[in-house]
Design an enzyme around this catalytic site. Structure first.
Site, mmCIF file in Angstrom:
data_model
loop_
_atom_site.group_PDB
_atom_site.id
_atom_site.type_symbol
_atom_site.label_atom_id
_atom_site.label_comp_id
_atom_site.label_asym_id
_atom_site.label_seq_id
_atom_site.Cartn_x
_atom_site.Cartn_y
_atom_site.Cartn_z
ATOM 1 N N GLU A 70 -5.138 21.248 -17.468
ATOM 2 C CA GLU A 70 -5.492 20.494 -18.657
ATOM 3 C C GLU A 70 -5.338 21.336 -19.922
ATOM 4 O OE1 GLU A 70 -8.865 17.464 -17.921
ATOM 5 O OE2 GLU A 70 -9.382 19.219 -16.728
ATOM 6 N N GLY B 224 0.910 15.303 -8.153
ATOM 7 C CA GLY B 224 2.043 16.061 -8.662
ATOM 8 C C GLY B 224 1.653 17.479 -9.035
ATOM 9 N N ALA C 51 -9.854 32.483 -8.434
ATOM 10 C CA ALA C 51 -9.108 31.452 -9.166
ATOM 11 C C ALA C 51 -10.013 30.649 -10.105
ATOM 12 C CB ALA C 51 -8.445 30.495 -8.168
#
Lengths: 165, 761
Positions: free
Chosen positions: B718, B482, B713
């Site tokens: 989290e 997801g 990047a």
């Protein structure tokens, strides 16, 4: 237990079925009719992942018996788009990033369709209130609210689609 | 700026999976149907600790449709136990059950309903044993020792150094010490000493655990919603004693995971049952069963911090105790990480850290978004505000004064900090209106934290195929839970190759077809797998340019690739023309390979940590003094993503993470009593709903292109979970003057705190 003969219209298609009395609507839709977009999660009518429309009203397919849909019109996520043309609610979910894992998305979209049929121009608070029975663990809900409000505007201002609900 | 030249990276392109997910066409493991598939259901222990005396499955075996009733002894496996840290968890309990809910007997039948009905016919006799149902009990003298021997798994390099304490329930004791603690405490102007508690949580990904297994002459195939397809393959190969090549793990879309689908879970049981009944077997857990499979560690943190009058942190002593339940799962690593991250992102000369991972007779605890950081940050960031209040220093100023700066080392020899946390915290503080006047019963709070991101010694390989028509297949073992990994990786591949985003297809990971990847965890896919993808795409691009150079009679360095066309001056060739020009019109393809090997690819950073995942949070709350209810009016999360590959999905990850922090701050918690989980399902376990969405929930993405990943990047996803609880707790304290040390901050707890503080204006 005697099986019950029933006729039901699912996504516009008439079906003549014979179902055991204890068969739930989600079992009927997924296992019998192959409509796997109806998702099973909590199985106790809390999360809304299995939301489908029965005569335009949202129900949790996990806790409705299949025979209760006798003579009615059932609409699932599979019945929403017209061919390649997404329903405005589906479009809004894509454009606003209102999905992540996507497991809640079919139920979320069907609940939205029901909401906008009842209340075409909801406020953000009305959206949050109506949708509180649909749980999303990924998005934090913000983008879903934005998508629903955008879909409401699109339905109000855009060309009327063939969406009969 | 280089970023301006990017055409695919840095843009919020639609997710590759969005269309399927809004039309119901998306397929998850729980949607899999194989011809002849049978269904398994499990008889689970009703008690937390017992010796198994006898299992009588005869009546169940005779029930309609039942194909097999299996105990541990009936499983056709070469070894029964598995686990990522210790091989301590049996596929089905043998001789002893160690937690209430542990699978003991499996029934396989032709329908799920018949398997379920047969469970009631199983008779298990057992003799209850004394149980230790929290970490305190499990560490008390005379506590039952839940595992008397430990067999190291030997799968992960960082776990070789685990330090269990023999003869106790401590399966890992992490220690770290630097500086002279006694002297620092003696020199301090203030020493604060507090205990903070964080409860166990349920992941409650909406798709419960599910695995479908088939065993035939070709070997073992398992379709599973796992975050670690390759480690699961290794476990299955060991359990069945077959070569890795005979095990195939396929991962379709996953309906949420959050760490709960890390490492091996139900796959060995599904495979063993399929081998036993010689039919494909589907093992689909209910949501309640998933909650009895894995949990987030409940943690008790004692923190003693010594500080000078001017707010300079001198020393921190951290004692962290994690309840890891009956089987270690990845708990020992969570304990190590929780311990190492407990002091917070500050410059502290003197540290003493003890983190203990303790076996109890509870549901096993493992990975959960943040890997120990949310628990220890609840403690460390609450206490920073306690210090600020005691010293009369603004909490932002106190943090700013002590935060590590870019380039400073957290631990000597590790990668220095690769971002500017004070700047990020400042952005979050400004966005929340820090310092602006507030109405009565309102308050604002801040928090910040960091974790080493990218995983430990974690290898990733990617393969890019450019087909004869110019379309691209990207093979990557990163699973789609997801988070949008497929989309971000496709963007990286398209940008590097110079092809349109739409040209790239990313199939589902399949260990027999997809190259090796350690796993989808630790916010590592965009950064670590991203580097492998970029390297594979670069490899393919160079091959293409070499082929085109021959056709165009020009040096490769004089060629450009844009929008799928290779140009030299005003002459252009499509990728299809290059490939068919080279191979003739029969087809062929160009294949690029890229691998990330830890250490070799540490870029400018040079150390063990791939990147630092930092999170900054700011909350504004309103407290109802009559009811104790805390309303989060506004929450701001700031995430340093280096370079957002897909800004919309980065912000969406961060917002979702923030809500997963707000839940346990205010109401989420597993409730247990004498080893029994009282709220396994969503009726009693409260997760955030639409009603809990703050009036404003904002994510600030900090982009300085300073990460080690592709295009600068860093990982994200989290960090949003780190700060919500302490930021909200700090805001409550500033609003009404009561500080809670135990989560969640329920109305009852807040009300009691207000009452015991006495009638206040």
């Amino acid at each position: 237990m005697n099986a019950i003969p029933m006729s039901v219209t699912v996504n516009g298609e008439a079906h003549a079925l014979t179902v055991p009395p204890h068969e739930t609507l989600i079992e009927c839709l997924r296992d019998r009719l192959g409509l796997l977009g109806v998702k099973k999660s909590c199985d106790v009518q809390v999360c809304g992942a299995c939301t489908v429309l029965v005569d335009d009203r949202p129900v949790s397919a996990c806790t409705v018996l299949a025979f209760e849909a006798r003579g009615k019109h059932v609409r699932t996520i599979e019945g929403l788009a017209h061919g390649d043309d997404l329903h405005p609610v589906q479009e809004a979910f894509v454009e606003h990033g209102a999905l992540q894992c996507g497991f809640c998305t079919p139920g979320m979209i069907m609940a939205t369709v029901a909401l906008l049929a009842e209340n075409p121009s909801p406020t953000a608070d009305e959206v949050k209130h109506y949708m509180r029975g649909n749980i999303c663990r990924c998005t934090g809900y913000k983008r879903i609210v934005e998508a629903i409000l955008a879909a409401s505007e699109r339905l109000a201002t855009g060309p009327r689609t063939t969406d009969g609900g | 700026m280089a970023v301006d030249r990017l055409t695919v990276v840095g843009r919020s392109v639609p997710r590759l999976d969005a269309h399927d997910k809004v039309t119901g066409a998306a397929r998850y493991v729980s949607d899999f149907i194989l011809p002849g598939m049978a269904h398994a259901k499990l008889w689970r222990s009703p008690v937390p600790h017992a010796r198994l005396l006898a299992v009588d499955g005869a009546r169940a075996a005779a029930a309609p449709g039942v194909l097999a009733v299996c105990t541990a002894d009936d499983l056709p496996v070469k070894r029964l136990a598995y686990g990522p840290a210790y091989k301590d968890q049996p596929i089905l309990a043998r001789e002893v059950v160690r937690y209430a809910g542990e699978p003991v007997v499996a029934v396989v039948a032709d329908t799920p309903a018949r398997a379920d009905a047969a469970l009631a016919l199983i008779d298990v006799r057992y003799e209850e044993l004394p149980a230790a149902t929290n970490a305190e009990e499990a560490q008390a003298p005379g506590a039952p020792v839940i595992h008397t021997t430990l067999d190291r798994a030997g799968h992960f390099r960082d776990l070789d150094g685990l330090r269990p304490v023999a003869g106790t329930n401590v399966c890992q004791h992490y220690r770290y010490e630097r500086g002279d603690l006694a002297r620092a405490v003696a020199e301090a102007d203030l020493v604060v000493d507090d205990v903070y508690r964080y409860p166990a949580l349920s992941h409650h990904a909406l798709e419960p655990h599910c695995a479908v297994a088939r065993v035939d002459a070709d070997g073992i195939t398992v379709w599973s919603g796992t975050q670690h397809p390759f480690p699961v393959r290794k476990d299955l190969a060991e359990i069945f004693d077959v070569p890795l090549a005979h095990v195939q793990v396929v991962v379709p879309l996953i309906g949420g995971a959050f760490g709960g689908k890390c490492y091996t879970k139900i796959e060995p049981l599904a495979a063993a049952l399929a081998a036993r009944v010689r039919r494909p077997v589907r093992l689909a857990l209910t949501l309640e069963e998933s909650a009895r499979t894995i949990t987030r560690h409940s943690v008790v943190v004692r923190l003693r911090t010594a500080v000078r009058r001017d707010g300079t942190l001198l020393a921190r002593e951290c004692d962290v105790v994690l309840d890891t339940g009956a089987y270690a799962d990845i708990g020992p690593r969570v304990a190590t990480k929780a311990g190492s991250r407990a002091p917070g992102p500050y410059r502290i000369p003197c540290l003493r850290i003890d983190a203990r991972c303790v076996y109890t007779n509870n549901v096993p605890a493992g990975a959960y978004r943040g890997y120990g950081v949310p628990q220890v940050t609840w403690a460390s960031e609450s206490q920073i505000d306690v210090i600020a209040e005691r010293l009369g220093i603004d909490p932002f100023t106190l943090r700013e004064r002590n935060l590590l700066k870019r380039g400073e080392e957290y631990v000597a020899g590790d990668t220095p900090l690769d971002g500017d946390m004070a700047d990020g915290l400042g952005q979050a503080a400004r966005a929340i209106g820090w310092g602006a006047p507030l109405t009565r019963n309102r308050g604002r709070g801040l928090a910040c934290a960091m974790k080493d991101g990218g995983g430990t010694h974690a290898v990733s390989t990617a393969v890019v195929h450019i087909n004869a028509d110019g379309s691209v297949i990207l093979l990557s073992g990163s699973v789609e839970v997801g988070q949008g990994a497929r989309t971000a990786l496709a963007q990286i591949a398209a940008e590097t190759l110079g092809v349109p985003f739409e040209a790239v297809v990313v199939p589902a990971p399949d260990t027999s077809l997809t190259p090796y990847d350690h796993g989808t965890s630790a916010s590592r896919s965009t950064t670590v797998m991203g580097l492998a993808v970029a390297a594979a795409a670069k490899d393919a691009r160079e091959q293409l340019l070499a082929l085109a150079a021959k056709l165009l009679d020009a040096p490769p360095s004089a060629l450009t690739i844009r929008e799928g066309k290779i140009a030299h001056g005003n002459r252009t060739l499509t990728l299809a023309e290059v490939i068919s020009g080279h191979f003739g019109l029969v087809g062929g393809e160009v294949t690029g390979v890229g691998t990330f090997v830890p250490g070799e690819w540490s870029g400018s950073l040079g150390g063990a940590t791939v990147f630092w995942e930092t999170g900054m949070g700011a909350a504004e709350v309103e407290v109802d003094r009559e009811t104790g209810e805390v309303h989060v009016r506004k929450y701001v999360s700031a995430a340093d993503v280096g370079q957002a590959i897909n800004p919309r999905e980065c912000a969406a990850q961060d917002e979702g993470a923030a809500m997963q922090g707000i839940g346990p701050a205010l109401f989420e918690a597993r409730v247990g009593e004498r080893g029994q989980l009282l709220n396994p399902g969503l009726i009693d376990y409260r997760v955030p709903t639409f009603a809990d969405l703050p009036e404003a929930l904002d994510s600030l993405l900090i982009e300085n292109a300073d990460g080690p990943g592709p295009f600068g990047a860093k990982g994200v996803g989290e960090s949003g979970t780190f700060c919500a609880a302490p930021a909200i707790g700090n805001a409550v304290a500033r609003a009404v003057g009561v500080r809670l040390t135990e989560l969640p901050m329920t109305p009852e707890r807040v009300w009691h705190a207000l009452v015991s503080k006495g009638a206040s204006p």
